[in-house]
Design a protein around this motif. Structure first.
Motif, PDB file in Angstrom:
ATOM      1  N   ARG A  96       0.838  -1.217   0.000  1.00 34.71           N
ATOM      2  CA  ARG A  96       0.000   0.000   0.000  1.00 34.71           C
ATOM      3  C   ARG A  96       0.867   1.260   0.000  1.00 34.71           C
ATOM      4  NH1 ARG A  96      -3.397  -3.388   2.886  1.00 34.71           N
ATOM      5  NH2 ARG A  96      -2.541  -2.903   4.920  1.00 34.71           N
ATOM      6  N   ALA A  97       1.932   1.248   0.782  1.00 30.69           N
ATOM      7  CA  ALA A  97       2.824   2.409   0.836  1.00 30.69           C
ATOM      8  C   ALA A  97       3.440   2.664  -0.539  1.00 30.69           C
ATOM      9  CB  ALA A  97       3.919   2.200   1.878  1.00 30.69           C
ATOM     10  N   HIS A 100       0.957   4.429  -2.735  1.00 31.00           N
ATOM     11  CA  HIS A 100       0.812   5.839  -2.329  1.00 31.00           C
ATOM     12  C   HIS A 100       2.044   6.647  -2.719  1.00 31.00           C
ATOM     13  CE1 HIS A 100      -3.012   5.755  -0.202  1.00 31.00           C
ATOM     14  NE2 HIS A 100      -2.667   4.566   0.262  1.00 31.00           N
ATOM     15  N   HIS A 101       3.213   6.082  -2.524  1.00 36.59           N
ATOM     16  CA  HIS A 101       4.443   6.792  -2.871  1.00 36.59           C
ATOM     17  C   HIS A 101       4.475   7.161  -4.354  1.00 36.59           C
ATOM     18  CE1 HIS A 101       6.767   5.008   0.798  1.00 36.59           C
ATOM     19  NE2 HIS A 101       6.021   6.040   1.128  1.00 36.59           N
ATOM     20  N   HIS A 123      -2.137   8.880   1.881  1.00 35.94           N
ATOM     21  CA  HIS A 123      -1.063   8.030   2.419  1.00 35.94           C
ATOM     22  C   HIS A 123      -1.056   8.085   3.952  1.00 35.94           C
ATOM     23  CE1 HIS A 123       2.652   5.944   2.878  1.00 35.94           C
ATOM     24  NE2 HIS A 123       3.441   7.001   2.935  1.00 35.94           N
ATOM     25  N   GLN A 126      -4.016   6.104   5.264  1.00 32.53           N
ATOM     26  CA  GLN A 126      -3.766   4.671   5.157  1.00 32.53           C
ATOM     27  C   GLN A 126      -2.749   4.212   6.200  1.00 32.53           C
ATOM     28  OE1 GLN A 126      -5.335   2.374   2.898  1.00 32.53           O
ATOM     29  NE2 GLN A 126      -4.543   1.165   4.583  1.00 32.53           N
ATOM     30  N   THR A 127      -1.708   4.998   6.407  1.00 26.87           N
ATOM     31  CA  THR A 127      -0.698   4.652   7.406  1.00 26.87           C
ATOM     32  C   THR A 127      -1.314   4.559   8.797  1.00 26.87           C
ATOM     33  OG1 THR A 127       1.079   5.644   6.096  1.00 26.87           O
ATOM     34  CG2 THR A 127       1.478   5.397   8.461  1.00 26.87           C
TER      35      THR A 127
END
Length: 137
Positions: A96-97, A100-101, A123, A126-127
Motif C-alpha cells: 500500500r505504501a 501511495h508513494h 497516504h 492509510q498509514t
C-alpha cells in the motif's frame, strides 16, 4: 497516533510545496528512493526498505525548498524510524505504501500541488489505519 498527526500536518503541506517548487533533480532523487524501496522490499531487507521510505519522505521535505520543515522533523527521527520499521515489516503495508508513494511522486512530478497534498493525505490516512489495524496491541 500523535506521530501520525504531526506527520499529516507537516507532510501534506510540504508535499504541496514540493509540487510547486520541485526541480528535475528532486524528481530524480524521489524516483531513486522509490527504486531503492522496491529493491529492498523484494529482497526482504526491512531495514533498507525503511531507510528508503524515510529518505523518500525527507526528499519531499527537501523539494519543498523550506529548510525549516526538515529541521522540525529531525527531533522525531528515532520515532519515525521505529514506527516505519514496524509498518515496513508487514508486506501488505509495504504494498500500500508503494502505491501511495508513486501517486505522490506523479503529482509532484506534474507540479500539481492539490493532487500532491491529496495523495499525501491519503497516504497518511492509510498509514494511520494500518498502524491501528496491524500494529496496535
Amino acid at each position: 497516533m500523535y506521530l501520525s498527526e504531526v506527520r499529516r500536518m507537516l507532510e501534506v503541506g510540504a508535499c504541496g510545496l514540493a509540487a510547486e517548487r520541485r526541480v528535475d533533480a528532486d524528481i530524480e532523487h524521489l524516483r531513486q528512493k522509490l527504486d531503492e524501496y522496491d529493491a529492498a522490499s523484494e529482497q526482504g531487507d526491512i531495514e533498507a526498505a525503511t531507510r528508503a521510505d524515510l529518505e523518500f519522505h525527507q526528499a519531499i521535505l527537501s523539494a519543498s525548498k523550506n529548510p525549516f520543515l526538515a529541521s522540525i522533523m529531525t527531533p522525531l527521527s528515532t520515532a519515525l524510524h521505529d514506527s516505519r520499521l514496524l509498518t515496513t515489516s508487514v508486506p501488505q503495508i509495504r504494498k500500500r505504501a508503494r502505491h501511495h508513494h508513486f501517486e505522490i511522486l506523479e503529482a509532484i512530478e506534474q507540479s500539481d500541488a492539490q493532487r500532491a497534498k491529496d495523495a499525501m493525505r491519503s497516504h497518511m490516512t492509510q498509514t494511520s489505519s494500518d498502524i491501528e489495524t496491524h500494529l496496535s496491541d
